[in-house]
Design an enzyme around this catalytic site. Structure first.
Site, PDB file in Angstrom:
ATOM      1  N   GLU A   1      -3.257  -7.698  -5.229  1.00 57.83           N
ATOM      2  CA  GLU A   1      -0.877  -6.119  -4.973  1.00 57.83           C
ATOM      3  C   GLU A   1      -0.648  -6.107  -4.035  1.00 57.83           C
ATOM      4  O   GLU A   1       1.034  -6.924  -4.622  1.00 57.83           O
ATOM      5  CB  GLU A   1      -2.161  -4.998  -5.309  1.00 57.83           C
ATOM      6  CG  GLU A   1      -2.887  -4.494  -6.649  1.00 57.83           C
ATOM      7  CD  GLU A   1      -4.187  -4.294  -6.472  1.00 57.83           C
ATOM      8  OE1 GLU A   1      -4.336  -5.142  -5.081  1.00 57.83           O
ATOM      9  OE2 GLU A   1      -5.160  -4.351  -6.842  1.00 57.83           O
TER      10      GLU A   1
ATOM     11  N   CYS B   1      -7.904  -0.791  -5.554  1.00 53.53           N
ATOM     12  CA  CYS B   1      -8.042   0.054  -4.456  1.00 53.53           C
ATOM     13  C   CYS B   1      -6.767   1.006  -4.021  1.00 53.53           C
ATOM     14  O   CYS B   1      -6.002   0.888  -4.509  1.00 53.53           O
ATOM     15  CB  CYS B   1      -8.619  -0.508  -3.297  1.00 53.53           C
ATOM     16  SG  CYS B   1      -7.444  -1.001  -1.900  1.00 53.53           S
TER      17      CYS B   1
ATOM     18  N   CYS C   1      -4.048   0.180  -1.870  1.00 51.20           N
ATOM     19  CA  CYS C   1      -2.938  -0.925  -3.690  1.00 51.20           C
ATOM     20  C   CYS C   1      -2.437   0.051  -4.317  1.00 51.20           C
ATOM     21  O   CYS C   1      -0.901  -0.476  -4.752  1.00 51.20           O
ATOM     22  CB  CYS C   1      -3.424  -1.862  -4.486  1.00 51.20           C
ATOM     23  SG  CYS C   1      -3.749  -2.947  -2.869  1.00 51.20           S
TER      24      CYS C   1
HETATM   25  N1  THU Z   1     -10.216  -6.717  -4.166  1.00 50.19           N
HETATM   26  C1  THU Z   1      -7.624  -7.005  -4.373  1.00 50.19           C
HETATM   27  O1  THU Z   1      -7.620  -7.890  -3.971  1.00 50.19           O
HETATM   28  N2  THU Z   1      -7.510  -5.464  -4.614  1.00 50.19           N
HETATM   29  C2  THU Z   1      -8.319  -4.612  -5.286  1.00 50.19           C
HETATM   30  O2  THU Z   1      -7.390  -4.044  -5.764  1.00 50.19           O
HETATM   31  C3  THU Z   1      -9.218  -4.232  -4.923  1.00 50.19           C
HETATM   32  C4  THU Z   1     -10.467  -5.430  -3.248  1.00 50.19           C
HETATM   33  C5  THU Z   1      -9.948  -7.660  -2.930  1.00 50.19           C
HETATM   34  C6  THU Z   1     -10.037  -7.020  -1.277  1.00 50.19           C
HETATM   35  C7  THU Z   1     -11.464  -7.910  -1.102  1.00 50.19           C
HETATM   36  O3  THU Z   1     -10.616  -9.797  -1.154  1.00 50.19           O
HETATM   37  C8  THU Z   1     -11.567  -8.231  -2.566  1.00 50.19           C
HETATM   38  O4  THU Z   1     -11.009  -8.428  -3.849  1.00 50.19           O
HETATM   39  C9  THU Z   1     -13.418  -8.069  -2.482  1.00 50.19           C
HETATM   40  O5  THU Z   1     -13.115  -6.267  -1.930  1.00 50.19           O
END
Ligand code: THU
Length: 138
Positions: A61, A92, A95
């Site tokens: 994101e 998360c 984000c």
């Molecule tokens: N991740 C994202 O890119 N976006 C999210 O909202 C959740 C997690 C990524 C971060 C990390 O590179 C991988 O997913 C595992 O946590």
């Protein structure tokens, strides 16, 4: 270009799924793609970018928002996040805050995979009672 007031969520989801293939996630092996539609209807996509120094990794994101800003976009009218098939890859906490910086409370945030859209949320449902510019300038 489609009417930006009527976001094409299917197209946004497809962009998130497509960019996910370019994710750099050699540590978690958890590839994520994200796409945001800006106020002109343009779609900006980004993927997660991990790092050997783990905390330096960046979520998909954040990447997509960075691409939007670099292209001159300033508002997010819709967002899509794509994780592995069958995984409810909701943004998360950090984000959710990043999206709320550029998106109003009713902006749709869809979760998707190669089968299409699997869940529909809004910025407010993901981040109720969030902190924002309104608190800084009451
Ligand atoms: N991740 C994202 O890119 N976006 C999210 O909202 C959740 C997690 C990524 C971060 C990390 O590179 C991988 O997913 C595992 O946590």
């Amino acid at each position: 270009m489609s009417d930006p007031l009527i976001p094409d969520l299917e197209a946004l989801a497809a962009a998130a799924v497509a960019v996910r293939a370019n994710a750099y996630a050699p540590y978690s092996l958890f590839q994520v793609g994200a796409a945001v539609m800006d106020e002109t209807g343009r779609i900006h996509a980004g993927a997660n970018v991990e790092n050997a120094a783990y905390p330096q990794g960046q979520c998909a994101e954040a990447s997509a928002i960075g691409v939007m800003i670099a292209a001159g976009g300033r508002r997010v009218l819709a967002a899509a996040v794509a994780g592995p098939d069958g995984v409810d890859c909701t943004p998360c906490g950090g984000c959710r805050q990043r999206l709320a910086e550029f998106a109003g409370p009713s902006v749709p945030v869809v979760i998707c995979d190669t089968t299409g859209i699997t869940a529909r949320h809004t910025v407010a449902s993901l981040l109720p009672h969030g902190f924002g510019a309104a608190q800084l300038d009451p």
